[in-house]
Design a protein around this motif. Structure first.
Motif, PDB file in Angstrom:
ATOM      1  N   UNK A 111       8.393  -8.247   8.496  1.00 54.59           N
ATOM      2  CA  UNK A 111       7.717  -8.762   7.334  1.00 54.59           C
ATOM      3  C   UNK A 111       8.721  -8.319   5.864  1.00 54.59           C
ATOM      4  N   UNK A 112       8.609  -9.205   5.240  1.00 50.91           N
ATOM      5  CA  UNK A 112       9.537  -8.708   4.242  1.00 50.91           C
ATOM      6  C   UNK A 112       9.154  -8.065   2.846  1.00 50.91           C
ATOM      7  N   UNK A 113       7.783  -8.278   2.745  1.00 48.36           N
ATOM      8  CA  UNK A 113       7.022  -7.671   1.859  1.00 48.36           C
ATOM      9  C   UNK A 113       6.911  -5.993   1.763  1.00 48.36           C
ATOM     10  N   UNK A 114       7.009  -5.288   0.752  1.00 45.69           N
ATOM     11  CA  UNK A 114       6.706  -3.827   1.077  1.00 45.69           C
ATOM     12  C   UNK A 114       5.329  -3.298   0.609  1.00 45.69           C
ATOM     13  N   UNK A 115       4.376  -2.928   1.440  1.00 49.06           N
ATOM     14  CA  UNK A 115       3.110  -2.483   0.892  1.00 49.06           C
ATOM     15  C   UNK A 115       2.635  -1.130   1.082  1.00 49.06           C
ATOM     16  N   UNK A 116       3.684  -0.615   1.846  1.00 51.99           N
ATOM     17  CA  UNK A 116       3.586   1.055   2.274  1.00 51.99           C
ATOM     18  C   UNK A 116       3.089   1.884   1.193  1.00 51.99           C
ATOM     19  N   UNK A 117       3.988   1.519  -0.037  1.00 51.96           N
ATOM     20  CA  UNK A 117       3.594   2.479  -1.345  1.00 51.96           C
ATOM     21  C   UNK A 117       2.388   2.334  -1.767  1.00 51.96           C
ATOM     22  N   UNK A 118       1.926   1.063  -1.754  1.00 46.16           N
ATOM     23  CA  UNK A 118       0.478   0.767  -2.439  1.00 46.16           C
ATOM     24  C   UNK A 118      -0.493   1.489  -1.365  1.00 46.16           C
ATOM     25  N   UNK A 119      -0.485   1.462  -0.111  1.00 49.87           N
ATOM     26  CA  UNK A 119      -1.396   2.289   0.930  1.00 49.87           C
ATOM     27  C   UNK A 119      -1.665   3.549   0.468  1.00 49.87           C
ATOM     28  N   UNK A 120      -0.349   4.053   0.105  1.00 47.51           N
ATOM     29  CA  UNK A 120       0.033   5.696   0.216  1.00 47.51           C
ATOM     30  C   UNK A 120      -0.275   6.045  -1.173  1.00 47.51           C
ATOM     31  N   UNK A 121      -0.097   5.185  -2.150  1.00 44.56           N
ATOM     32  CA  UNK A 121      -0.091   5.977  -3.407  1.00 44.56           C
ATOM     33  C   UNK A 121      -1.614   6.101  -3.958  1.00 44.56           C
ATOM     34  N   UNK A 122      -1.595   7.281  -4.706  1.00 41.04           N
ATOM     35  CA  UNK A 122      -3.142   7.799  -5.096  1.00 41.04           C
ATOM     36  C   UNK A 122      -3.751   6.971  -6.056  1.00 41.04           C
ATOM     37  N   UNK A 123      -4.870   6.210  -5.526  1.00 41.40           N
ATOM     38  CA  UNK A 123      -5.373   5.349  -6.538  1.00 41.40           C
ATOM     39  C   UNK A 123      -6.880   5.730  -6.940  1.00 41.40           C
ATOM     40  N   UNK A 124      -7.259   7.001  -6.567  1.00 39.74           N
ATOM     41  CA  UNK A 124      -8.614   7.004  -6.851  1.00 39.74           C
ATOM     42  C   UNK A 124      -9.129   7.508  -8.045  1.00 39.74           C
ATOM     43  N   UNK A 125      -8.228   8.206  -8.712  1.00 43.03           N
ATOM     44  CA  UNK A 125      -8.510   8.772  -9.986  1.00 43.03           C
ATOM     45  C   UNK A 125      -8.865   7.782 -11.077  1.00 43.03           C
ATOM     46  N   UNK A 126      -9.441   7.975 -12.174  1.00 41.50           N
ATOM     47  CA  UNK A 126      -9.746   7.110 -13.220  1.00 41.50           C
ATOM     48  C   UNK A 126      -8.306   6.465 -13.866  1.00 41.50           C
ATOM     49  N   UNK A 127      -7.354   7.578 -13.905  1.00 42.84           N
ATOM     50  CA  UNK A 127      -6.033   6.894 -14.662  1.00 42.84           C
ATOM     51  C   UNK A 127      -5.380   5.890 -13.722  1.00 42.84           C
ATOM     52  N   UNK A 128      -5.590   6.337 -12.501  1.00 41.01           N
ATOM     53  CA  UNK A 128      -4.904   4.947 -11.528  1.00 41.01           C
ATOM     54  C   UNK A 128      -5.642   3.907 -11.583  1.00 41.01           C
ATOM     55  N   UNK A 129      -6.962   3.844 -11.761  1.00 39.61           N
ATOM     56  CA  UNK A 129      -7.833   2.726 -11.880  1.00 39.61           C
ATOM     57  C   UNK A 129      -7.742   1.976 -13.100  1.00 39.61           C
ATOM     58  N   UNK A 152       4.360  -2.738  -4.937  1.00 41.30           N
ATOM     59  CA  UNK A 152       5.172  -3.458  -3.862  1.00 41.30           C
ATOM     60  C   UNK A 152       6.020  -4.582  -4.115  1.00 41.30           C
ATOM     61  N   UNK A 153       6.692  -5.048  -3.122  1.00 42.12           N
ATOM     62  CA  UNK A 153       7.612  -6.446  -3.430  1.00 42.12           C
ATOM     63  C   UNK A 153       7.438  -7.187  -2.169  1.00 42.12           C
ATOM     64  N   UNK A 154       8.053  -8.536  -2.314  1.00 50.97           N
ATOM     65  CA  UNK A 154       8.151  -9.604  -1.550  1.00 50.97           C
ATOM     66  C   UNK A 154       9.651 -10.258  -1.648  1.00 50.97           C
ATOM     67  N   UNK A 155      10.034 -10.529  -0.463  1.00 51.12           N
ATOM     68  CA  UNK A 155      11.381 -11.112  -0.633  1.00 51.12           C
ATOM     69  C   UNK A 155      11.162 -12.747   0.043  1.00 51.12           C
ATOM     70  N   UNK A 156      10.299 -13.100   0.573  1.00 50.04           N
ATOM     71  CA  UNK A 156      10.300 -14.738   0.958  1.00 50.04           C
ATOM     72  C   UNK A 156       8.912 -15.152   0.565  1.00 50.04           C
ATOM     73  N   UNK A 157       8.775 -16.481   0.321  1.00 51.33           N
ATOM     74  CA  UNK A 157       7.534 -17.010  -0.159  1.00 51.33           C
ATOM     75  C   UNK A 157       6.274 -16.849   0.583  1.00 51.33           C
ATOM     76  N   UNK A 158       6.338 -16.603   2.107  1.00 51.27           N
ATOM     77  CA  UNK A 158       4.971 -16.906   2.655  1.00 51.27           C
ATOM     78  C   UNK A 158       4.721 -15.058   2.676  1.00 51.27           C
ATOM     79  N   UNK A 212       5.036 -13.409   0.002  1.00 50.67           N
ATOM     80  CA  UNK A 212       4.632 -13.189  -1.335  1.00 50.67           C
ATOM     81  C   UNK A 212       3.141 -13.595  -1.480  1.00 50.67           C
ATOM     82  N   UNK A 213       2.993 -14.781  -0.827  1.00 52.31           N
ATOM     83  CA  UNK A 213       1.249 -15.274  -0.790  1.00 52.31           C
ATOM     84  C   UNK A 213       0.798 -14.017   0.090  1.00 52.31           C
ATOM     85  N   UNK A 214       1.236 -13.649   0.874  1.00 48.51           N
ATOM     86  CA  UNK A 214       0.497 -12.405   1.834  1.00 48.51           C
ATOM     87  C   UNK A 214       0.113 -11.112   0.792  1.00 48.51           C
ATOM     88  N   UNK A 215       1.385 -10.842   0.528  1.00 49.08           N
ATOM     89  CA  UNK A 215       1.150  -9.658  -0.627  1.00 49.08           C
ATOM     90  C   UNK A 215       0.089  -9.848  -1.579  1.00 49.08           C
TER      91      UNK A 215
END
Length: 259
Positions: free
Chosen positions: A1-19, A51-57, A59-62
């Motif tokens: 899969x060309x897109x990168x989503x691991x950072x999004x899953x691991x990145x802290x996003x529970x705080x108010x600032x991240x929200x 994250x990022x994507x490098x193909x069209x399909x 990109x749609x999945x991301x």
């Protein structure tokens, strides 16, 4: 899969600032450029790289899975703005910033991008500060054009009656396929069989087969190979920008009887 989503899953996003931060993804085929965008976004207060994507399909999945607030799209990655249109239809709240390459610095391309739903257009060579400001303004105002491109988007002072509507129609991207059919066709062009496409898109093989049949019908194609060939010729599919402007030899799958 060309897109990168691991950072999004691991990145802290529970705080108010991240929200409160605006999440940003890049749709770009060039790794070094994606890394530069990652650094720029990560260092800009109020923005969060997901994250990022490098193909069209991919990109749609991301965009389906991560639902970013903003996506940055390379004009060379989507020269006919088919992807921009599909992304806008899939998520009306999504803000799309198009980075315009020098070869696409024309009134026709900018008109096409705007008709497809792009919210901001900025030169790909813009300095980081200008790009960060464009991202913020595009999200706040839902419309932004870099001053260096403004002259290309200005309407002529004199136009024949009724010509503005015809111009918009002429520049509006023509895409006969649905969002999912487009993803399937991308994967068919990469040489994947129905079972592999089903695994990639989390669909049943029967659903993929139905999409392929619909693609053949809409493109008036005899088989999968013919469909891919016609899609490249019509500009529905594009060769990757780094391929030098011509479809790779393996871009068209070998003839087979599978539907």
């Amino acid at each position: 899969m060309a897109h990168s989503m691991d950072k999004a899953r691991q990145a802290p996003g529970l705080g108010a600032a991240a929200t409160r931060a605006l999440t940003v993804a890049a749709l770009d085929p060039v790794p070094i450029f994606r890394e530069g965008l990652n650094v720029l976004v990560s260092r800009t207060p109020g923005l969060q790289w997901i994250g990022h994507a490098a193909t069209h399909h991919a990109s749609l999945q991301l965009c389906e899975q991560l639902r970013p607030n903003i996506v940055i799209v390379d004009s060379g990655f989507d020269p006919h703005c088919h992807l921009v249109r599909l992304l806008c239809e899939g998520d009306p709240a999504l803000v799309i910033v198009v980075l315009v390459r020098e070869t696409h610095r024309t009134a026709q391309f900018l008109s096409t991008a705007a008709a497809a739903g792009a919210h901001a257009m900025v030169p790909r060579a813009a300095d980081p500060r200008r790009l960060a400001e464009a991202i913020r303004r595009a999200h706040a105002e839902r419309r932004y054009t870099d001053p260096s491109l403004a002259a290309l988007t200005a309407r002529p002072k004199r136009q024949p009656a009724g010509s503005s509507g015809a111009l918009t129609s002429a520049h509006r991207p023509q895409m006969p396929l649905s969002r999912r059919e487009y993803q399937v066709l991308q994967l068919v062009a990469e040489g994947l069989e129905n079972s592999a496409i089903a695994k990639t898109l989390f669909l049943s093989v029967e659903t993929v087969r139905t999409h392929v049949k619909s693609i053949l019908r809409k493109l008036s194609a005899r088989d999968r190979t013919h469909a891919v060939t016609k899609a490249f010729r019509a500009g529905i599919l594009i060769p990757r920008p780094e391929d030098g402007g011509a479809p790779a030899r393996d871009a068209v799958p070998a003839p087979n009887t599978q539907v």
